[in-house]
Structures are given as C-alpha cells and as structure tokens.
Design an enzyme around this catalytic site. Sequence first.
Site, PDB file in Angstrom:
ATOM      1  N   PHE A 128       1.190  -1.069   0.276  1.00 28.27           N
ATOM      2  CA  PHE A 128       0.048   0.487   0.126  1.00 28.27           C
ATOM      3  C   PHE A 128       1.022   0.664   0.201  1.00 28.27           C
ATOM      4  CE2 PHE A 128      -2.442  -3.553   2.317  1.00 28.27           C
ATOM      5  CZ  PHE A 128      -3.277  -3.507   1.076  1.00 28.27           C
ATOM      6  N   LEU A 129       2.241   0.940  -0.905  1.00 24.98           N
ATOM      7  CA  LEU A 129       3.147   2.522  -1.267  1.00 24.98           C
ATOM      8  C   LEU A 129       2.389   3.218  -1.666  1.00 24.98           C
ATOM      9  CD1 LEU A 129       5.857   0.426  -1.890  1.00 24.98           C
ATOM     10  CD2 LEU A 129       5.001   1.383   0.685  1.00 24.98           C
ATOM     11  N   GLY A 172      -9.502  18.309  -7.764  1.00 18.32           N
ATOM     12  CA  GLY A 172      -8.232  18.064  -8.858  1.00 18.32           C
ATOM     13  C   GLY A 172      -9.079  18.149 -10.108  1.00 18.32           C
ATOM     14  N   GLY A 181      -4.952  10.437 -11.485  1.00 16.06           N
ATOM     15  CA  GLY A 181      -4.491   9.045 -12.422  1.00 16.06           C
ATOM     16  C   GLY A 181      -3.497   8.500 -12.123  1.00 16.06           C
ATOM     17  N   CYS A 218      -1.454   3.370 -10.283  1.00 13.92           N
ATOM     18  CA  CYS A 218      -2.493   2.676 -10.470  1.00 13.92           C
ATOM     19  C   CYS A 218      -4.341   2.562  -9.890  1.00 13.92           C
ATOM     20  CB  CYS A 218      -2.035   2.418  -8.162  1.00 13.92           C
ATOM     21  SG  CYS A 218      -0.388   2.349  -7.961  1.00 13.92           S
ATOM     22  N   LYS A 237      -5.960   1.498 -13.328  1.00 16.65           N
ATOM     23  CA  LYS A 237      -5.209   0.137 -13.153  1.00 16.65           C
ATOM     24  C   LYS A 237      -6.432  -0.278 -12.744  1.00 16.65           C
ATOM     25  CE  LYS A 237      -0.816  -1.599 -12.436  1.00 16.65           C
ATOM     26  NZ  LYS A 237      -0.746  -3.209 -11.535  1.00 16.65           N
ATOM     27  N   LYS A 279       0.899  13.714  -9.996  1.00 13.69           N
ATOM     28  CA  LYS A 279       0.633  14.115  -8.330  1.00 13.69           C
ATOM     29  C   LYS A 279       1.850  15.073  -7.819  1.00 13.69           C
ATOM     30  CE  LYS A 279       1.693  10.878  -5.182  1.00 13.69           C
ATOM     31  NZ  LYS A 279       0.942   9.895  -4.481  1.00 13.69           N
ATOM     32  N   ARG A 307       3.067   8.611 -15.545  1.00  9.97           N
ATOM     33  CA  ARG A 307       1.765   7.308 -16.708  1.00  9.97           C
ATOM     34  C   ARG A 307       0.249   8.366 -15.796  1.00  9.97           C
ATOM     35  NH1 ARG A 307       4.660   2.135 -13.881  1.00  9.97           N
ATOM     36  NH2 ARG A 307       5.086   3.192 -12.148  1.00  9.97           N
TER      37      ARG A 307
HETATM   38  C1  UGA Z   1      -2.405   5.166  -4.348  1.00 13.45           C
HETATM   39  C2  UGA Z   1      -2.911   3.873  -3.190  1.00 13.45           C
HETATM   40  O1  UGA Z   1      -2.677   5.448  -2.846  1.00 13.45           O
HETATM   41  C3  UGA Z   1      -1.765   3.221  -2.817  1.00 13.45           C
HETATM   42  O2  UGA Z   1      -1.979   3.319  -1.232  1.00 13.45           O
HETATM   43  C4  UGA Z   1      -1.479   2.143  -3.561  1.00 13.45           C
HETATM   44  O3  UGA Z   1      -0.111   1.744  -2.589  1.00 13.45           O
HETATM   45  C5  UGA Z   1      -1.291   2.567  -4.827  1.00 13.45           C
HETATM   46  O4  UGA Z   1      -1.698   3.327  -5.431  1.00 13.45           O
HETATM   47  C6  UGA Z   1      -0.621   1.340  -5.683  1.00 13.45           C
HETATM   48  O5  UGA Z   1      -0.895   1.121  -6.023  1.00 13.45           O
HETATM   49  O6  UGA Z   1       1.243   0.770  -5.916  1.00 13.45           O
HETATM   50  P1  UGA Z   1       0.038   6.377  -5.804  1.00 13.45           P
HETATM   51  O7  UGA Z   1      -1.056   5.884  -7.492  1.00 13.45           O
HETATM   52  O8  UGA Z   1       1.559   6.857  -5.419  1.00 13.45           O
HETATM   53  O9  UGA Z   1      -0.674   5.199  -5.026  1.00 13.45           O
HETATM   54  O10 UGA Z   1      -1.512   7.756  -5.877  1.00 13.45           O
HETATM   55  P2  UGA Z   1      -2.625   8.185  -4.264  1.00 13.45           P
HETATM   56  O11 UGA Z   1      -1.691   9.802  -3.382  1.00 13.45           O
HETATM   57  O12 UGA Z   1      -2.985   7.515  -4.049  1.00 13.45           O
HETATM   58  O13 UGA Z   1      -2.805   9.078  -5.127  1.00 13.45           O
HETATM   59  C7  UGA Z   1      -3.987   9.248  -6.826  1.00 13.45           C
HETATM   60  C8  UGA Z   1      -4.508  10.092  -7.898  1.00 13.45           C
HETATM   61  O14 UGA Z   1      -5.516  10.611  -7.260  1.00 13.45           O
HETATM   62  C9  UGA Z   1      -3.168  10.714  -7.859  1.00 13.45           C
HETATM   63  O15 UGA Z   1      -3.431  11.353  -9.625  1.00 13.45           O
HETATM   64  C10 UGA Z   1      -3.426  12.183  -7.252  1.00 13.45           C
HETATM   65  O16 UGA Z   1      -3.552  13.832  -7.412  1.00 13.45           O
HETATM   66  C11 UGA Z   1      -5.225  12.207  -7.035  1.00 13.45           C
HETATM   67  N1  UGA Z   1      -5.821  12.963  -5.524  1.00 13.45           N
HETATM   68  C12 UGA Z   1      -5.269  11.970  -4.691  1.00 13.45           C
HETATM   69  C13 UGA Z   1      -6.689  13.925  -5.281  1.00 13.45           C
HETATM   70  O17 UGA Z   1      -6.903  14.512  -7.293  1.00 13.45           O
HETATM   71  N2  UGA Z   1      -7.200  14.329  -4.538  1.00 13.45           N
HETATM   72  C14 UGA Z   1      -6.931  13.922  -3.296  1.00 13.45           C
HETATM   73  O18 UGA Z   1      -7.306  14.044  -1.897  1.00 13.45           O
HETATM   74  C15 UGA Z   1      -6.191  12.774  -3.299  1.00 13.45           C
END
Ligand code: UGA
Length: 458
Positions: free
Chosen positions: A145-146, A247, A251, A254, A257, A315, A322
Amino acid sequence: MAVLGSGYVGLTVAAGLASFGHRVTCTDVDVDRVDHLVAGDLRIVEAGLTELIEDVRSLGRLQFLTDNIEAARSAEFVFLCLPTPGRSDGTLDTSSTEAVVTQIGRHLAPGARIVIKSTVPVGTARRVAELLQRRDVAIVSNPEFLSEGTAVDNFLHPDRVVIGSDSVRAAMDVATLYGVGGVGECIVTDSQSAELIKFASNAYLATRVTFINSVAELCEATGANVRDVARGIGSDHRIGTAFLSPGPGWGGSCFPKDSAALVALADDVGVDATVVRSVIAANEWHSVRVADKIADALDGDLSGKTIAIWGLAFKAGTDDVRHSPALKIVERLRERGALFRAFDPGVSRPITGITQCTTLEETCRGADAILVTTEWEVFARSDLDALGSLMTRRIMVDARGAIDPGVALLAGFDYTGIGVGRDASDLEFTAMCLEQETRDPVVHATYPRHRDAADQSP
Ligand code: UGA
C-alpha cells in the site's frame, strides 16, 4: 530473503526489510538498471529511498543482482514485486509473475515462502501454488500500500499490513518480518481476501476523489466553496478529511489500472460494478472540464495560443507521468490548436510533443495563459506579478487549487479555480483580506477568507 523486481515497490520493500535487520538480495532482469543501482543511482524520484538504500548497503544488508535463481536459492522468503500491467479489457497481465515462479520453482529451498507483493488478480496466489507444484512452499499474498512520494514512510509505518494465505503458519511467519517496524493493524486472512483488499482500497480512494470532484463542480454551479465543503464533510469522524482534495481527476500507475481491474473482475464473476464503472467515466469528465475551463478563459479560441503548463507528474512529489491528468488535458487542448511550454520540478525526462522548460519564467515567456495541473508547493511560492509581466495576457486556470486566488488576483490575473464559483466579488474580497494581512497579520490569521468573519474583525 530475496526481493524479485527492482521497481519502486521492490526497492522500497527491499530497503525497508533490510532496515528491519534482514539480509536482502534484490534483483532485476534489466542489467543496466542493476548496474545503476549498484552505483547508487535509483533513476526514480522517491523521497528518502536513496538515503535508506545507502544506509542498509553500508551495513551489508542489501545487495543487487540480475540472477533470480541465485537470489531465491537460499532465501527463506521470496518477495515478488513484478509488474502486472493492465490490458485493454481491464484485466491484469501476470505473465512476469508466472514466468519468474516457473523459473525459480525447483530451485527454492525446502519450506521457503513466496510472498506476492504486486497487485495481482484475485485467485493469483492459488494459481501460483498450482503452477509451483511444491507442497513444502507456501504462497502468501501481502499486497503493498505504498504511495509514490511517501513510499518509504508507508512501508516503515503502515496503517496496516495485510497477509493472506491458505497456510496460517506461513502468514504468521510473514507477519513477524514486520515486527520491528511501527506497524498499525495486522490483518491475517485468506489469499483471495488479501488480494481483493488491494483493489477495493484503491477503487474506494478513487471514488472519494471523484466524489469531491463532482462536489467541486456543484460548488461552482451554486457559488459554494469546495475547500470549506470538504472540511465540513471530512470533520465527521466517520468520513475523515483524506482524499477530498479536488483536482483534474486521478491518475498514476495504480488507480486507473486497479479500478479497471475491479470492474473486469466483477464482470467476470457476474457482479454489478456500476459504482466503480461510473467513477471511471466521471474521472474522464473531470479532465474534460479542466480543458474547457482554459478554453473558456481564452474566449473559446485556443488556436495558436501558448499555454504554460505547471506540472506534468500525476501528483506532486513524484516524477511519474503515467496516466497523468496533465498529459490527458494537454492532448485535449492540442486537438484544439493550443501550444505548450511546460515545467515540472520532478520531471526531467523528455515527453514527446511537449516543450519542457527548466523554470516557470521560461513557461510564461509569451504565454497566453497558465494552467496549473500538479500541486507542487514551489508553484504557490512563485512571484506571480513578475511571471505575469512575461505573458501576453494574465490568465490562470488552477486545476489543483494550488495557488491562492487572492494572490493571483492581486497580481492582476484573471483566475479560474476548481470548486469555487467565479464570483468576482468573492475574489476581490479575498484580495482585500490579503491586503489587510500585510497591515494586520493577526486579523488575517484568525479570519482567513470569510466575509462574515471579517465583518466581526476589529
Ligand atoms: C495509490 C494508493 O494511494 C496507495 O495506497 C497504493 O499502494 C498505490 O496507489 C498502489 O496501488 O501502488 P499512488 O498511485 O502513488 O498511490 O497515488 P495517490 O496518492 O493515491 O494519488 C492517486 C491520484 O489521486 C493522483 O492523481 C492524485 O493527484 C489524486 N488525488 C489524490 C486527488 O486528486 N485528490 C486527493 O485528495 C488525493
């Protein structure tokens, strides 16, 4: 122990386990990648990872190899951190995992445990067991869950560790590996549940983001302010404030997909996936909306207009582009004739079709508008007045709410945000608060942006 796969998950897992005191061999089939790792060059941006790897290597606890068999042969635990790319029908391709299991199968030490870290379809642990045909080797599903940008902290201080296996003994053995870290809850379950927890978690988080993006749209239509609405929703302890920042849509590698994979799984087993399916569709709409905002701000004519794109990563805190909403929006605007000059403090790799700049000044020189697509902090601290003087027009669309609207207004920008009605008097009022702040910081700090609050101020 062995960690097979040196992507950002494999490297974080390997370094994290080594920091708990374990001796780890981490592999990758890409010889060039391993050469760079041996030389200390990770070639990814991940806060604190280079330092952690340096530390554990200096203690002799982590080494890099290209040979999976050599790494797995004497390992008690073999962690699989291999790519599982999504196919066009939403299903995940687990061929790398299967190929590696076949490769190492007969070389594994008696009683070894295979630990699947990658996000894999429900049922994979059982399929791997069938493929392996080794009754003495247990398969454990232990999804990661990183989050990119905070991966090291997520590994060292997880909210929870999920461990699923048909062998309770093997599950408990894996649980003890994390014993040294500041672990939250440890959930021991069957492998299907562990595998599904990963998809459901990501699909739920994606749903929250899409939900607040839809609320943001509603705010724009009604004159409400999404920041206050999100705070109001999130202060209910049953809801919480995380993942309620509006936002341009989600994207990354993760969410897209894993949500598609959840829908594919539901379709496959005949379960209705309307909720997640509509979240995916709504997410597309939110990037269209941002493209429309910039077109509106430029009076509908994008032909030959130069747009300064602030942020390319999906982000802040990562170099990963990606499924980045920024790139999606750029493509939509390109179809309407726009030109681009982009800057992202984390992204230096060239991206086809985008002129990448090394400073915000460069993006603004001769630009007709700024579009903020990633929430890097450095953008909020920029000198908007100086940057505006380089542009042909002072127009800004802030798809992340990263810039203070009052600051933009004071610098003479025509500012469009996300989730705030374009009520000019409100923006003017914000600017007035800012001016007041320079005169009386206490009033501003106490009553940041509210008309009624300011009425009560001395
Ligand atoms: C996500 C999950 O948060 C992790 O717990 C998980 O382990 C990981 O996928 C994975 O499956 O490997 P990540 O893809 O690094 O992590 O990114 P997030 O921080 O979750 O953000 C995902 C997207 O949502 C980004 O585009 C971010 O900008 C957007 N986001 C997130 C928002 O637009 N608003 C928010 O409040 C939070």
